[in-house]
Design a protein around this motif. Structure first.
Motif, PDB file in Angstrom:
ATOM      1  N   ALA A 131     -11.306 -94.418 -86.199  1.00 40.42           N
ATOM      2  CA  ALA A 131     -11.895 -93.332 -85.271  1.00 40.42           C
ATOM      3  C   ALA A 131     -11.924 -93.648 -83.851  1.00 40.42           C
ATOM      4  O   ALA A 131     -12.620 -93.343 -82.896  1.00 40.42           O
ATOM      5  N   ARG A 132     -11.245 -94.953 -83.679  1.00 42.55           N
ATOM      6  CA  ARG A 132     -10.949 -95.310 -82.263  1.00 42.55           C
ATOM      7  C   ARG A 132     -10.530 -94.351 -81.401  1.00 42.55           C
ATOM      8  O   ARG A 132      -9.401 -93.835 -81.710  1.00 42.55           O
ATOM      9  N   MET A 133     -10.843 -94.114 -80.278  1.00 45.46           N
ATOM     10  CA  MET A 133     -10.401 -93.100 -79.317  1.00 45.46           C
ATOM     11  C   MET A 133      -9.299 -93.703 -78.329  1.00 45.46           C
ATOM     12  O   MET A 133      -9.003 -93.271 -77.339  1.00 45.46           O
ATOM     13  N   ASP A 134      -9.192 -94.993 -78.480  1.00 44.40           N
ATOM     14  CA  ASP A 134      -8.136 -95.597 -77.714  1.00 44.40           C
ATOM     15  C   ASP A 134      -6.778 -96.461 -78.586  1.00 44.40           C
ATOM     16  O   ASP A 134      -6.520 -97.501 -78.400  1.00 44.40           O
ATOM     17  N   PRO A 135      -6.258 -95.552 -79.199  1.00 42.19           N
ATOM     18  CA  PRO A 135      -5.226 -96.167 -80.178  1.00 42.19           C
ATOM     19  C   PRO A 135      -3.860 -96.775 -79.514  1.00 42.19           C
ATOM     20  O   PRO A 135      -3.519 -97.747 -80.004  1.00 42.19           O
ATOM     21  N   VAL A 136      -3.742 -96.382 -78.241  1.00 43.64           N
ATOM     22  CA  VAL A 136      -2.526 -96.762 -77.717  1.00 43.64           C
ATOM     23  C   VAL A 136      -2.872 -98.377 -77.020  1.00 43.64           C
ATOM     24  O   VAL A 136      -2.247 -99.434 -77.188  1.00 43.64           O
ATOM     25  N   ALA A 137      -4.179 -98.380 -76.479  1.00 44.79           N
ATOM     26  CA  ALA A 137      -4.917 -99.857 -76.038  1.00 44.79           C
ATOM     27  C   ALA A 137      -4.923-100.756 -77.300  1.00 44.79           C
ATOM     28  O   ALA A 137      -4.532-101.853 -77.260  1.00 44.79           O
ATOM     29  N   HIS A 138      -5.279-100.204 -78.401  1.00 41.05           N
ATOM     30  CA  HIS A 138      -5.492-101.178 -79.740  1.00 41.05           C
ATOM     31  C   HIS A 138      -4.106-101.613 -79.980  1.00 41.05           C
ATOM     32  O   HIS A 138      -4.019-102.575 -80.325  1.00 41.05           O
ATOM     33  N   LEU A 139      -3.035-100.825 -80.080  1.00 44.07           N
ATOM     34  CA  LEU A 139      -1.932-101.219 -80.550  1.00 44.07           C
ATOM     35  C   LEU A 139      -1.382-102.439 -79.556  1.00 44.07           C
ATOM     36  O   LEU A 139      -0.660-103.324 -79.930  1.00 44.07           O
TER      37      LEU A 139
END
Length: 241
Positions: free
Chosen positions: A52-60
């Motif tokens: 449910a993270r809203m920042d998947p690009v930053a996470h990757l």
């Protein structure tokens, strides 16, 4: 190719990193590095079910190496990835089939991804082809990957074209004569199709063998051993081009 593990929120998760180095370009539908452009690496990172993270690009990007690359997320078990090769083409796939889905569904039909989650489902496919390709051939190759994936799923008894969250990346050399075709009857397209078909079919069998109560499936169920029995951070031999 390197398989590693990390712990997030108390959950042990796997990531698969394929490092190409310079001299490659790719076409991809991934959130990071999507489209057509230079590529030095491809990362397929596992996340928990119900992510449910809203920042998947930053996470990757937190998990990715430096340089330009492609990043994918999946809730499927990355350490149970399958791979195949054919005539110089190499494929790695992670297969999850919690919600097998037909591409064309009636308007207004309920979103199957909202079904109760007990097993995750996404199919991510990475393909490496050791020749250059035109932009049109790259698009054609993505079509071939998708068709071969669907053929494998149907042959394994899954009534679907894939899942609603599948991603694909096709990496090719950026120098040398460009191949003009990537369809299933072209030289390189045929090799891509056979390798993808083999990897996804084994992944589907493995997934079904681990979850006897998965979504509706027709035909006999089987289980095959996939390429998962490696230790954390160990390089997987035979995959570097």
């Amino acid at each position: 190719m390197l398989l590693s593990h990390r712990v997030e929120d108390g959950v042990r998760l796997a990531s698969l990193l394929w490092e190409f180095g310079p001299g490659w370009r790719a076409i991809s539908s991934a959130m990071v590095g999507g489209g057509i452009g230079p590529v030095e690496w491809v990362l397929n990172a596992q996340v928990p079910g119900g992510y449910a993270r809203m920042d998947p690009v930053a996470h990757l990007l937190e998990m990715a190496p430096p340089g330009r690359g492609v990043g994918m997320l999946t809730a499927a078990s990355v350490e149970r990835f399958t791979r195949a090769a054919d005539g110089g083409v190499k494929v790695a796939a992670t297969t999850g089939l919690r919600v097998p889905t037909w591409a064309a569904a009636p308007e207004g039909a309920a979103d199957p991804e909202l079904a109760p989650m007990h097993m995750p489902g996404t199919i991510n496919i990475i393909v490496a082809v050791p020749v250059a390709m035109s932009d049109a051939a790259l698009v054609n190759t993505v079509m071939t990957v998708t068709e071969a994936k669907t053929q494998a799923l149907v042959e394994e008894g899954f009534p679907c074209t894939g899942t609603a969250s599948d991603a694909v990346c096709v990496a090719v050399r950026d120098d040398g004569p460009e191949e003009p075709f990537g369809g299933p009857r072209s030289l390189w397209g045929a090799r891509v199709a056979r390798a993808v078909h083999s990897a996804v079919r084994r992944g589907a069998r493995d997934w079904a063998g681990r979850d006897r109560h998965s979504a509706v499936r027709r035909g006999p169920r089987g289980r095959t051993r996939s390429d998962q029995d490696i230790t954390q951070g160990e390089e997987i031999s035979g995959t570097t081009m």
